[in-house]
Design a protein around this motif. Sequence first.
Motif, PDB file in Angstrom:
ATOM      1  N   UNK A  27       0.833  -1.203   0.000  1.00 37.27           N
ATOM      2  CA  UNK A  27       0.000   0.000   0.000  1.00 37.27           C
ATOM      3  C   UNK A  27       0.870   1.257   0.000  1.00 37.27           C
ATOM      4  N   UNK A  28       1.980   1.227   0.728  1.00 41.68           N
ATOM      5  CA  UNK A  28       2.896   2.372   0.716  1.00 41.68           C
ATOM      6  C   UNK A  28       3.522   2.566  -0.668  1.00 41.68           C
ATOM      7  N   UNK A  29       3.852   1.447  -1.339  1.00 39.80           N
ATOM      8  CA  UNK A  29       4.403   1.549  -2.696  1.00 39.80           C
ATOM      9  C   UNK A  29       3.362   2.127  -3.655  1.00 39.80           C
ATOM     10  N   UNK A  30       2.089   1.763  -3.487  1.00 43.65           N
ATOM     11  CA  UNK A  30       1.037   2.310  -4.341  1.00 43.65           C
ATOM     12  C   UNK A  30       0.898   3.815  -4.154  1.00 43.65           C
ATOM     13  N   UNK A  31       0.938   4.289  -2.911  1.00 39.13           N
ATOM     14  CA  UNK A  31       0.830   5.733  -2.660  1.00 39.13           C
ATOM     15  C   UNK A  31       1.987   6.476  -3.324  1.00 39.13           C
ATOM     16  N   UNK A  32       3.202   5.923  -3.212  1.00 37.43           N
ATOM     17  CA  UNK A  32       4.356   6.565  -3.835  1.00 37.43           C
ATOM     18  C   UNK A  32       4.236   6.567  -5.363  1.00 37.43           C
ATOM     19  N   UNK A  33       3.759   5.460  -5.936  1.00 39.74           N
ATOM     20  CA  UNK A  33       3.615   5.381  -7.395  1.00 39.74           C
ATOM     21  C   UNK A  33       2.567   6.363  -7.905  1.00 39.74           C
ATOM     22  N   UNK A  34       1.470   6.498  -7.200  1.00 44.93           N
ATOM     23  CA  UNK A  34       0.437   7.445  -7.614  1.00 44.93           C
ATOM     24  C   UNK A  34       0.943   8.884  -7.543  1.00 44.93           C
ATOM     25  N   UNK A  35       1.679   9.199  -6.515  1.00 43.51           N
ATOM     26  CA  UNK A  35       2.207  10.566  -6.406  1.00 43.51           C
ATOM     27  C   UNK A  35       3.206  10.860  -7.537  1.00 43.51           C
ATOM     28  N   UNK A  36       3.982   9.857  -7.941  1.00 41.96           N
ATOM     29  CA  UNK A  36       4.913  10.057  -9.051  1.00 41.96           C
ATOM     30  C   UNK A  36       4.178  10.257 -10.370  1.00 41.96           C
TER      31      UNK A  36
END
Length: 355
Positions: free
Chosen positions: A263-272
Amino acid sequence: MRFSAWKAELLYKVEKASFVSQPMTAPTKSPPILSNFLVPCVHPKSLKFLKSSSIHHVVNFPKIRIHHAPVCCTKLTQWEPSPVTYAPTDDAAGSFLKKSSNIFETLNSDDTTEAPIANSEEHVDTKNQQLGQFQFLKWPLWLLGPSLLLTTGMVPTLWLPLSSIFLGPNIASLLSLIGLDCIFNIGATLFLLMADACSRPKDMVQSSNSKPPLGYKLWNMIASVTGLVFPLMMLLGSQKGALQPQLPFISFAVLLGPYLLLLSVQILTEMLTWHWESPVWLATPVVYEAYRVLQLMRGLKLGAELSVPAWMMHMIRGLVCWWILILGVQLMRVAWFAGFTARARQQLSSASADS
């Protein structure tokens, strides 16, 4: 007295004759030749013996000629235009208006308009050929991207035996589950890169920036933060003794550790994707949330083997329902965006037709 009156009358007649003999000229100019006039010469000694019939001596003045000198002036008056001279600067070969009876023959409208049109058509043709070749190279990505996502995400979870991965509530099982999710994360990243390459416009010169709406960003952040904070609050309540029976930390990490990390990786990917204004901002949450549902279903199986408390099982079921709800909202967003794009294209085509 009689002589003085006669003399005055004679002078008057002489002046009148000389005035009449002069031509009519401007008052500022003098005549070039002075006329002859008679002046009586009278001897004073014989004034008393003279009568009106006496002989008069005539004094004849010579003619005086006045030559007018020519006036040379190079300064023009203010109402007289200055002479215009034109010398071509680019006529190095001496071909300016050569052998031409009409000045407009040097500018031929057919030559000036047809040449740029022909050049532009050739440029467009070559550009279309290059774009066609570039699009031909993109066609395998439409099949390679989904195949890679299926291989890295679904195949290990569906066909790999769970007993070979889960060895018990220990560090080895936790690292094995994290490694399984990292394989999916690599496949999802490659899939998003291929989707980004395919979603770029055909004309690379055009701007391909895609900004998601502010409401969409807020909704995604609220959904992700809620799914991240709620399990941590349950873990904190279990450690403080608010939830009974108490769940060990290693069991909680095995069940929900890979979930929190992905879930943390998803948040980072969306922000990028939002920062780079990539067109895949709409597909990123769908890819990760679909796998998250499968991940939580795997946690339910592991919870039954570990004999975790009932509140933990209810929490995992609640997370499954939450993410299915969020996934449904994301799919409705995809449908809305497709309709919005269709309306924008229709308005653009109608505007171009009107113009």
